[in-house]
Design an enzyme around this catalytic site. Structure first.
Site, mmCIF file in Angstrom:
data_model
loop_
_atom_site.group_PDB
_atom_site.id
_atom_site.type_symbol
_atom_site.label_atom_id
_atom_site.label_comp_id
_atom_site.label_asym_id
_atom_site.label_seq_id
_atom_site.Cartn_x
_atom_site.Cartn_y
_atom_site.Cartn_z
ATOM 1 N N GLU A 79 -35.903 78.746 1.699
ATOM 2 C CA GLU A 79 -37.019 79.647 1.401
ATOM 3 C C GLU A 79 -36.780 80.493 0.151
ATOM 4 O OE1 GLU A 79 -37.353 81.621 5.167
ATOM 5 O OE2 GLU A 79 -38.731 80.123 5.968
ATOM 6 N N GLU A 110 -20.112 69.862 15.611
ATOM 7 C CA GLU A 110 -19.600 71.229 15.489
ATOM 8 C C GLU A 110 -18.116 71.321 15.822
ATOM 9 O OE1 GLU A 110 -20.090 74.038 19.174
ATOM 10 O OE2 GLU A 110 -22.062 73.523 18.383
#
Length: 269
Positions: A79, A110
């Protein structure tokens, strides 16, 4: 070690609740998040300060995380270019398991302690940069490994976690710990923890961008004009700042393709 993010919900028998009660109770929990974030403002300030210093010297801001935390980092990074008109490589979001993992969970991604540093090296990371590990639990091996390697290579590290006394915060030089308490659905850290992380990331990137001069007054003068709504917003900004007519403002924006440049090039007739 018992972590808050894994602790049992304050609510029982969720499956017996009415829709109204589920929504009311989630909202009640969500209402506490901003208050939890406010307690961490001194930590966020330290991280924003060092990130601003490094970026003023030409460094970049990296986010690393897995699952929801990784997605939120990717979201915040993606963004920044449309909002502040900065190059896409100024703020970079990296998620364990690669971009596939944005949409679809990648098994065991992960748990790979070494992968984050390999992922960072693809961007030729160096000591001007800042790496922020995002992990609700604060125990994610992918994030711990990435921050440890960054430290060894003289790179500034920070983190955003939702437990106190976590391994991730122990490794980060500038830890941000926002303890939001038990989730409505036990252990579902995409809820309050995710909201807290989103708030902290918004604060971090927005503060840094304002400090780097990417906002004028209170306006996004460097935003990318990628649709009609934003083009119209740009025209209104130019009119407000210069006193130009709508026609003049539109002409300037067409010509320069950027609100800031349009304002700088406006000659009052």
């Amino acid at each position: 070690m018992e972590f808050t993010t894994e602790s049992e919900s304050n609510y029982n028998d969720l499956d017996k609740m009415s829709i109204h009660d589920i929504l009311t109770n989630i909202n009640k929990e969500d209402a506490t998040v901003a208050n939890s974030v406010s307690k961490s403002l001194p930590q966020i300030e330290k991280l924003a300060t060092i990130a601003t210093e490094r970026m003023k010297k030409g460094g970049r801001l990296f986010y690393i995380g897995a699952g929801t935390s990784g997605r939120l980092g990717v979201l915040d990074a993606s963004e920044c270019p449309p909002t502040f008109g900065v190059p896409f490589d100024w703020v970079v979001g990296i998620i364990a398991g690669g971009d596939t993992a944005i949409r679809k969970a990648v098994e065991n991604a992960e748990d790979d302690y070494n992968q984050a540093w390999l992922d960072l090296q693809e961007f030729a990371i160096n000591e001007d940069d800042v790496v922020v590990g995002i992990a609700a639990s604060g125990t994610t091996p992918y994030v711990i490994g990435g921050l440890e390697s960054a430290n060894k290579n003289g790179i500034v590290t920070g983190c955003i976690v939702c437990n106190s006394g976590s391994p991730v915060a122990a490794v980060a030089q500038y830890p941000v710990e926002i303890v939001v308490g038990p989730e409505f659905v036990s252990g579902s850290t995409r809820m309050k923890s995710g909201t807290a992380q989103k708030m902290a990331l918004n604060m971090l990137s927005t503060t840094v961008m304002i400090q780097l001069g990417r906002v004028k007054g209170n306006k996004m003068v460097d935003m990318q004009l990628t649709n009609n709504k934003l083009f119209s917003r740009g025209i209104r900004m130019i009119m407000a700042d210069t006193g130009a007519t709508q026609e003049e403002a539109a002409q300037l924006l067409e010509q320069f393709g950027n609100v800031r440049k349009a304002i700088e090039n406006y000659q009052h007739h």
